[in-house]
Write a protein that holds these residues in place. Sequence first.
Motif, PDB file in Angstrom:
ATOM      1  N   ASP A 272      -1.814   5.080  -3.104  1.00  0.00           N
ATOM      2  CA  ASP A 272      -3.141   4.734  -2.391  1.00  0.00           C
ATOM      3  C   ASP A 272      -4.124   5.638  -1.665  1.00  0.00           C
ATOM      4  O   ASP A 272      -5.021   5.862  -1.751  1.00  0.00           O
TER       5      ASP A 272
ATOM      6  N   CYS B 260     -12.963   9.734   0.883  1.00  0.00           N
ATOM      7  CA  CYS B 260     -12.439  10.979   0.796  1.00  0.00           C
ATOM      8  C   CYS B 260     -12.991  11.915   2.169  1.00  0.00           C
ATOM      9  O   CYS B 260     -14.265  11.791   2.287  1.00  0.00           O
TER      10      CYS B 260
ATOM     11  N   ILE C  94       0.783  -1.213  -0.027  1.00  0.00           N
ATOM     12  CA  ILE C  94      -0.004  -0.087  -0.142  1.00  0.00           C
ATOM     13  C   ILE C  94       0.873   1.173   0.036  1.00  0.00           C
ATOM     14  O   ILE C  94       1.769   1.351   0.766  1.00  0.00           O
TER      15      ILE C  94
ATOM     16  N   HIS D   3      -7.682  11.467   0.913  1.00  0.00           N
ATOM     17  CA  HIS D   3      -8.136  10.507  -0.304  1.00  0.00           C
ATOM     18  C   HIS D   3      -7.615   8.889   0.013  1.00  0.00           C
ATOM     19  O   HIS D   3      -6.262   8.802   0.405  1.00  0.00           O
ATOM     20  N   THR D   4      -8.463   8.111   0.269  1.00  0.00           N
ATOM     21  CA  THR D   4      -8.363   6.683   0.197  1.00  0.00           C
ATOM     22  C   THR D   4      -9.047   5.854  -0.232  1.00  0.00           C
ATOM     23  O   THR D   4     -10.083   6.397  -1.161  1.00  0.00           O
ATOM     24  N   PRO D   5      -8.692   4.713  -0.813  1.00  0.00           N
ATOM     25  CA  PRO D   5      -9.480   3.636  -1.724  1.00  0.00           C
ATOM     26  C   PRO D   5     -11.001   3.617  -1.376  1.00  0.00           C
ATOM     27  O   PRO D   5     -11.891   3.283  -2.241  1.00  0.00           O
ATOM     28  N   SER D   6     -11.398   3.728  -0.137  1.00  0.00           N
ATOM     29  CA  SER D   6     -12.707   3.771   0.445  1.00  0.00           C
ATOM     30  C   SER D   6     -13.494   4.902   0.418  1.00  0.00           C
ATOM     31  O   SER D   6     -14.590   5.160   0.665  1.00  0.00           O
TER      32      SER D   6
ATOM     33  N   HIS E  44      -6.721   2.238   7.123  1.00  0.00           N
ATOM     34  CA  HIS E  44      -7.388   1.878   5.850  1.00  0.00           C
ATOM     35  C   HIS E  44      -7.325   0.323   5.943  1.00  0.00           C
ATOM     36  O   HIS E  44      -8.201  -0.358   5.830  1.00  0.00           O
ATOM     37  N   GLU E  45      -5.981   0.083   5.901  1.00  0.00           N
ATOM     38  CA  GLU E  45      -5.767  -1.450   5.913  1.00  0.00           C
ATOM     39  C   GLU E  45      -6.474  -2.269   7.140  1.00  0.00           C
ATOM     40  O   GLU E  45      -6.875  -3.497   6.629  1.00  0.00           O
TER      41      GLU E  45
END
Length: 468
Positions: free
Chosen positions: A247, A271, A238, A266-269, A295-296
């Motif tokens: 990411d 903002c 990541i 900003h994250t993959p899931s 996030h992980e």
Amino acid sequence: MIALSLAEIAAVVGGQTYDIPDPAVQVTGPVVRDSREVEPGSLFVAFVGERVDGHDYARAVVDAGAVAVLASRPVGVPAIVVADVQAALGALARHVVERLGATLVALTGSAGKTSTKDLIAQVLRSKAPTVFTPGSLNNEIGLPLTALSATEETRFLVLEMGARGIGHIRYLTDLTPPKVGLVLNVGTAHIGEFGGREQIAQAKGELVESLPADGAAVLNADDPLVRAMASRTKARVILFGESGEADVRAENVRLTDGGQPAFRLHTPSGCSDVTMRLYGEHHVSNALAAAAVAHELGMSADEIARALSEAGSLSRWRMEVTERPDGVTVVNDAYNANPESMRAALRALAAMGKGRRTWAVLGQMAELGDEALAEHDAVGRLAVRLNVSKLVAVGGREASWLQLGAYNEGSWGEESVHVSDAQAAVDLLRSELRPGDVVLVKASRSVGLERVALALLEPGAEGEVSAR
């Protein structure tokens, strides 16, 4: 610590029990090496130091409630005796970590480890019970002691890992195998001991090499030496940073009027917006690293942003900002210093001091080897470029290099001064500070410049700065 009987502990560490009437008695309190931290149910670890021998405190700690002493010789009170106390402490930590159901997060880097660790801990503990390294106790003694402070309720264990050579982080990961590993950066801290940045990268990368295939390696996309570590791990990678390929990244980064960073996360899931309570733009990278870890581990962008916006500083003397009644602002960042953190602190000072008079009270950056002259000179020059009002270089040879860099950068020589020690700096500041001034104090820990900041925060105090 999770409750373990003395018989169980002796078996785990391969020790021999002495003067223990009932081996079934359990350790239910903390495992400590400082006799002042003993509580009822504790296990006291007796180390032999250069000036103090922990074995000499055996009777006192048992009288204070310790169940037993982990020692290298019989001490006349309940004890588990082993050949190597440090190895035994590590073995006990490994045993406890394996029994826990917690997710272990480990991080390393040349700069920002402790601040980032504190951010990760505050974000994760908003989700579930979290245990983390206190301060910067990140070595072969501090790390297992932290791991042993976890209990059955702990869900996240966040461990900072330091290194002064190849193999150090590998040793620490053997004691406490992480599921998530974060590498912040590869800089010049301790470069005199390592011999170069490539060697530092080799050492820091031992963390990602330890990760399992179902783990996660969180890497700084903006540091080429860190990003290259992706090839050294079996885990999923990541990336965090300003790079468009990251990411987890920040957009619209800015500083408030008080010098606190704000940005769009900003994250993959998703903002969300963040406005931090900490000072200095360098904390954006630290926050992104913490966000990537969170996030992980299943947190949403809104949850992460809320926790980051509420997080404060948990460790002393790291951009500790205090305003005196007369309007002077003191920034105590004197816990430690390297070229990267020194530059970040100066930029934070410049941002906080817009429209005000700024002072940079700086001392030696240790362990830079052959790079010492160039790095101190560069910091002095940066102070000029950032329009810091006055540089006070404190100490000996390295301080003279700081002042020389400032002088050589331009017609600024009269705005820099070299003083011999902390007391001389205090005397100068007390005589020249004006309401509204902002003072940054920073140097390597061995210099002890926190004495300057502490003295300035005692309005009207006179006399010598207290000795370290």
